[in-house]
Every structure is written in C-alpha cells, then in structure tokens.
Motif scaffolding. Structure first.
Motif, short mmCIF file in Angstrom:
data_model
loop_
_atom_site.label_atom_id
_atom_site.label_comp_id
_atom_site.label_asym_id
_atom_site.label_seq_id
_atom_site.Cartn_x
_atom_site.Cartn_y
_atom_site.Cartn_z
N UNK A 21 0.87 -1.19 0.00
CA UNK A 21 0.00 0.00 0.00
C UNK A 21 0.89 1.23 0.00
N UNK A 22 0.62 2.15 -0.92
CA UNK A 22 1.39 3.38 -0.99
C UNK A 22 0.51 4.59 -0.78
N UNK A 23 0.50 5.14 0.45
CA UNK A 23 -0.29 6.34 0.69
C UNK A 23 0.54 7.59 0.46
N UNK A 24 -0.06 8.62 -0.09
CA UNK A 24 0.60 9.92 -0.12
C UNK A 24 -0.46 10.99 -0.14
N UNK A 25 -0.02 12.22 0.04
CA UNK A 25 -0.92 13.35 -0.09
C UNK A 25 -0.51 14.15 -1.31
N UNK A 26 -1.26 13.99 -2.40
CA UNK A 26 -1.06 14.86 -3.55
C UNK A 26 -1.60 16.24 -3.17
N UNK A 27 -1.23 17.29 -3.92
CA UNK A 27 -1.78 18.60 -3.57
C UNK A 27 -3.31 18.58 -3.42
N UNK A 28 -3.98 17.78 -4.23
CA UNK A 28 -5.44 17.74 -4.19
C UNK A 28 -6.01 16.80 -3.15
N UNK A 29 -5.17 16.01 -2.49
CA UNK A 29 -5.70 15.18 -1.42
C UNK A 29 -5.11 13.79 -1.35
N UNK A 30 -5.72 12.98 -0.46
CA UNK A 30 -5.21 11.64 -0.17
C UNK A 30 -5.22 10.77 -1.43
N UNK A 31 -4.06 10.20 -1.70
CA UNK A 31 -3.88 9.38 -2.90
C UNK A 31 -3.32 8.05 -2.45
N UNK A 32 -4.01 6.96 -2.81
CA UNK A 32 -3.54 5.64 -2.39
C UNK A 32 -3.38 4.72 -3.59
N UNK A 33 -2.27 4.00 -3.61
CA UNK A 33 -2.06 2.96 -4.61
C UNK A 33 -1.94 1.63 -3.89
N UNK A 34 -2.58 0.60 -4.44
CA UNK A 34 -2.50 -0.74 -3.87
C UNK A 34 -1.98 -1.68 -4.96
N UNK A 35 -0.95 -2.44 -4.63
CA UNK A 35 -0.37 -3.32 -5.64
C UNK A 35 -0.28 -4.75 -5.11
N UNK A 36 -0.54 -5.71 -6.00
CA UNK A 36 -0.27 -7.13 -5.72
C UNK A 36 0.74 -7.58 -6.75
N UNK A 37 1.84 -8.17 -6.27
CA UNK A 37 2.89 -8.64 -7.16
C UNK A 37 2.91 -10.16 -7.12
N UNK A 38 2.95 -10.77 -8.30
CA UNK A 38 2.99 -12.24 -8.37
C UNK A 38 3.97 -12.61 -9.47
N UNK A 39 4.92 -13.49 -9.16
CA UNK A 39 5.91 -13.95 -10.13
C UNK A 39 6.57 -12.77 -10.85
N UNK A 40 6.98 -11.78 -10.08
CA UNK A 40 7.74 -10.61 -10.57
C UNK A 40 6.92 -9.64 -11.40
N UNK A 41 5.61 -9.88 -11.54
CA UNK A 41 4.77 -8.98 -12.34
C UNK A 41 3.63 -8.41 -11.49
N UNK A 42 3.04 -7.32 -11.99
CA UNK A 42 1.88 -6.74 -11.32
C UNK A 42 0.68 -7.66 -11.55
N UNK A 43 0.14 -8.21 -10.46
CA UNK A 43 -1.06 -9.05 -10.58
C UNK A 43 -2.31 -8.19 -10.48
N UNK A 44 -2.23 -7.14 -9.67
CA UNK A 44 -3.35 -6.19 -9.58
C UNK A 44 -2.80 -4.86 -9.09
N UNK A 45 -3.33 -3.78 -9.65
CA UNK A 45 -2.91 -2.44 -9.25
C UNK A 45 -4.16 -1.57 -9.24
N UNK A 46 -4.43 -0.95 -8.13
CA UNK A 46 -5.61 -0.08 -8.03
C UNK A 46 -5.19 1.27 -7.46
N UNK A 47 -5.65 2.33 -8.10
CA UNK A 47 -5.36 3.69 -7.63
C UNK A 47 -6.68 4.30 -7.14
N UNK A 48 -6.67 4.79 -5.94
CA UNK A 48 -7.83 5.56 -5.46
C UNK A 48 -7.32 6.99 -5.26
N UNK A 49 -7.64 7.84 -6.23
CA UNK A 49 -7.02 9.17 -6.29
C UNK A 49 -7.93 10.19 -5.60
N UNK A 50 -7.39 11.39 -5.31
CA UNK A 50 -8.18 12.38 -4.57
C UNK A 50 -9.54 12.69 -5.21
#
Lengths: 497, 59
Positions: A399-428
C-alpha cells in the motif's frame, strides 16, 4: 512508488526522502497558487469591474495589506490599461467567457484590479519557481528521476549534471522567491477576498468527514502534516487511519463486479471491468437513478470522505500540530470567524492558502537538511538491495499512501511472479467527485452543493465556486470553445415546473 | 424547479459533469459524473512493478 516499496519491504535512503519532499513541496506551493489565481479566483473576482478601479486607490489598498513592492499606482494603471486594451479589442484573452457582471460578485473595483494584477504576476512567478522540478526531476510535469528504492538523480559536488553547490544555490533562490510570493501576495489576497465573501462560510460544507494519509516524512518517520480522520465535523477526536477499511462501490458507476452491483471491494481485491450503461451522446441528462459516472465510490468504513487541503489542515489542527494551529487561528481571527467556518466553501479555499504558507516555509529547511547530508559526505540516493526480482517473494502486496496537492492518494499493488497481478489507484478526485454508493450516500461534491444559493440557473457561478474550491484540476471557466470556435460547454435546462 | 447540467467543467485529465436540481433559488440535489474512462489499472497488469510509478504518475 511507495506501494511497490511497501510490497518489497524497501526503506529509501534519507537523501531520497529529502529530495522527494522538496519535489512535492514546491509542487504544493506552485499548484495551490495556480489554483487560487488561475482556476478559482475568477469565481470571486469580476475582471470587467476592474476597469472601474482607481489605480491610486488600488495601490493604497495593496499597500495596506502587504509589503509586496510591486504595488505602485503606476503599476496598477499599467495593468488597467492592458486590460482595457483587451476589452476594447473585443478579445478578453485569458479572461474570456466569464460570468462578468453576475450579481454574486461582491468585490469593489479596486480589489478586482489588485487580484487581476496578481493573476498576471502569478503566471510569471510559477514558471520560475517550478524550475526546481527540472533540477531535481529533470522535467515538469511528471518528474522522471523517481526510482523504486530512492531517486535516480545523483548528488556529486564535482559533477555538473548531479546535485551540486550551484544547483543548491539556485534552488535556495527559488524557494525564497516561492515563499515571498505566498506570504506577501497569495495569503494577503486570500484574506482580502475572503473578507467580502464571509457568507460562503455558510455554504458548501458537505460531508463533514475528512481523510488525510499525512505527508512530508521527517528523518524519524514523523509527518509534517499528520495522518488521521475527522468524522461529523468533530474536531475533538482524530481517528486513526486503517487502510483495510477502504473499499469501493460501483453501484452507480459504469463498472461491474463479479460479486454484483451491491458489493464493495478493498483495492487489493479491486476489479476494473468497464460496463457503460449510460445514454448515447448527445443526451440531455444522465440516468442518475442508475449508473452515471466513470468514477467508483470509495468509502472508509462505509462512509464517504472529503480529502484535500481542508482535510489535511483539519486533521493537523485537531491533532495540535503547532504551526498549523497557529496559522489557522491567525486566519480565523483576521476574518473574525470561528473554527466552524472551516466547514465550508470558504474554509476549503482558506485551508489551501494556510497549507501553502506552512509548506513554503519548510522548503529552505529541507534544502538545508540535504546540504548537511552532503557536508557529511553522504551522497546515497538509492537503496538497490531489492532491485533484482530474483530476490523477491513469489507473492507480495503493498500500500502506498501519499498526499497529492489535491488530497489523499492511495495505490494498492499485488505482485505475483515478478509482475503486477493487480494495481488499483484511489485518487483524490475519486473521493471528492464520488457518486452515490449502494446505500445512496452522496459523494463530497454532491453533498457540498446541496443548499448552495443560485441567483440565475443559466449562470450557475455559485456551483463553480464550490466545485472549484475542491481543486478538481479544472480550467477557470465553464464555457470552453474548440479550435473552430464552437461552444463545447452547455448549461442545459429542464423547463420550470 | 429546474434541472441543469454543466458539462464539461473542464479538468486537465478527463472531464467533469455536474447535474443539479434547483428549487427555490438553491441547489436541492446534485450528481457528479466523470465522463471519461481511465483504465490505467488494466494497462499496468502483467508489467514490471518497478515501472508502475511511471504509468501511474500520468493519472
């Protein structure tokens, strides 16, 4: 970046932390100033009224609120003449297509002229201060020097292409310039404009729930702007953030979930399956009882939340962050209003200015942190321990939380066998512009607009004030024309009933 | 009573549309709609996570 680093258990070096703070810090300052003058001010400032201003009286007004040197009668006369040339030529240029003369404009001509002058000065200022992104990030927008594990810009006093003494000196100059404009132009203008629109402390409040992930980590992991949640406008309690409590609905969004339209999914299990059920364009209105947007509806423990500068300032204020508390109290005192005024369109706009002042004054101290590191001979900018995928676990999630100028920005990643299995961005803007959820709860924009007075439904300036107060990355006018001069923006009517 | 739609309220990426019900000189209900699909989540699947930030940055 932080999501992948979290998944792989990577700690970034201190220098990378400082450089990231500098890149993001100047971005806050530049973004917020551009937002105030170029995207939001014209909701409050009537440009054509500035033509009725007296230049000497404008200079007197400007000098009464600030020491900014560029405040002579001659300067304001020049701006007024320039504006008159625009208007007389029939081409308003950057000021075309506003709701000029709208009865909701309240500033006297002199305040309008002062704001227009600073609108133009801010254009020059912003292109200069963001040169820091070219120095540290190689370009703007979208700096290129980030790297999983740290930064890809080197520190080397003996190299012209690395961070060296010359670049430190240039950045110092730009940071001083950034802070001066914020302290001497932006904040005084904000207070001057706000003093004519105090009624807007009563509109646009909306949800009353606020989420901030927090930002600007210090050397020990402490955050300049703290993490937390405020519920129901209650500033007596700051609730902790548990990212497991975040889910997204698609009940009213043009997506489908395998589990059906009533389900909500945590981003690690998130699905992105488009399912457009809306009308074929051109259409008059959307089917708002059903699906009506491409944004999902994020919720925290089932609640809609507002994110952004107001959320950050409220969480910091309620957490007792001393500097934020000082600046917030000073602004409230100067406007003669209490903390309850913060829960409004005016409060949202004021919070952005307060935050800019708080962040702008950190830029030079952060730069000095970097200088101290260099003086100690510490030039490390990246941790490559986990760069090679051969050392990664077969499966990892982060989970990668940060605060972009416009607000709370979160990225969630699942890695499987060296590749992105799932990536979801919940942006401000997904939080703020969220539609209804399965239980019909509105998102932040939707809630904040209810109760907004509308003087003329064909010129809905008041709606723009509240929507723009969230800074959804919008241009300053609803009327937009394409290359052939056709009007693209429509304000559509359903007849009076 | 009137219903209005403002579209686009422009943004740098994507578009925003606001529909509002107006009654008695004030907004009584509102709907927020993003009229453009993003889909970056789909693009990032199956790629090297060390490059995710470079794509996600474009949001």
């Amino acid at each position: 970046m932080r999501a992948v680093e979290d998944a792989l258990g990577i700690q970034i070096p201190n220098n990378a932390r400082i450089i990231r703070n500098l890149i993001e810090g100047i971005q806050y300052v530049q973004d917020h100033v551009i937002h105030f003058y170029h995207l939001h001010a014209l909701d409050w400032v009537d440009v054509t009224s500035a033509l009725d201003a007296d230049a000497a009286a404008t200079a007197q007004l400007a000098q009464s609120i600030s020491d900014w040197p560029n405040s002579s009668p001659a300067h304001f006369q020049t701006v007024k003449d320039k504006l008159a040339t625009f208007v007389n030529s029939g081409q308003l240029g950057p000021f075309a297509n506003g709701y000029w003369g709208h009865p909701a404009y309240k500033l006297p001509p002199e305040a309008n002229l002062m704001a227009v002058a600073h609108y133009l000065e801010a254009l020059d200022w912003q292109k200069d201060v963001i040169r820091v992104h070219a120095i540290l990030g190689s370009k703007n927008p979208h700096p290129q020097t980030y790297l999983v594990g740290g930064m890809a810009i080197t520190i080397d006093p003996d190299s012209e292409s690395a961070i060296n003494a010359d670049k430190i000196a240039l950045m110092r100059k730009l940071f001083v310039k950034a802070k001066q404009f914020v302290d001497q132009v932006y904040v005084p203008d904000l207070l001057a404009v706000a003093s004519f629109y105090k009624d807007w402390a009563g509109y646009g409040g909306g949800l009353g729930n606020f989420l901030a992930y927090g930002e600007f980590p210090g050397a020990t992991g402490d955050l300049l702007l703290p993490r937390g949640i405020i519920l129901d406008q209650d500033l007596s309690t700051v609730h902790p953030v548990d990212q497991e409590q975040i889910t997204e609905y698609v009940t009213h969004s043009w997506y489908q979930y395998e589990g059906g339209d009533q389900a909500s999914l945590h981003p690690w299990q998130g699905e992105t399956q488009p399912n457009y059920t809306g009308p074929q364009p051109p259409y008059e209105f959307l089917e708002t009882d059903g699906k009506y947007t491409w944004l999902k509806a994020p919720r925290y423990e089932g609640r809609p939340m507002e994110v952004g500068p107001l959320a950050r300032m409220l969480v910091a204020y309620a957490s007792g962050q001393p500097r934020v508390k000082q600046v917030v109290d000073s602004v409230l005192q100067q406007l003669g209003v209490g903390p309850e005024a913060l829960f409004s369109t005016l409060g949202r706009t004021a919070a952005r200015g307060i935050e800019t002042a708080v962040v702008a004054e950190q830029l030079v101290p952060w730069l000095d942190e970097l200088v101290a590191q260099m003086a100690d001979g510490n030039f490390t900018v990246v941790n490559t321990d986990h760069w090679d995928p051969a050392g990664w676990p077969a499966e990892a999630k982060g989970w990668g939380p940060m605060e972009a100028p416009r607000g709370a920005l979160g990225h969630w990643v699942q890695i499987k066998d060296e590749k992105v299995a799932n990536y979801q961005c919940v942006v401000p803007s997904t939080w703020n512009a969220s539609p209804r959820d399965a239980s019909g709860q509105p998102g932040a924009y939707e809630a904040s607009l209810v109760g907004t007075p509308i003087a003329d439904p064909e010129q809905p300036l008041e709606i723009l004030r509240t929507i723009h107060s969230f800074d959804p990355c919008m241009a300053c006018a609803v009327h937009v024309v394409d290359g052939q001069g056709r009007e693209l923006t429509r304000v559509e009517w359903e007849g009076r009933m | 009573m009137a219903k209005i739609a403002i579209d686009p309220i422009t943004r740098i990426e994507g578009h925003l549309r606001i529909e509002a019900q107006i009654d008695g000189g004030q907004v009584t209900d509102a709907w927020s709609s993003s009229t453009m699909f993003r889909g970056l989540e789909i693009i990032m699947k199956g790629r090297d996570p060390r490059g995710s930030w470079l794509m996600a940055q474009r949001i």
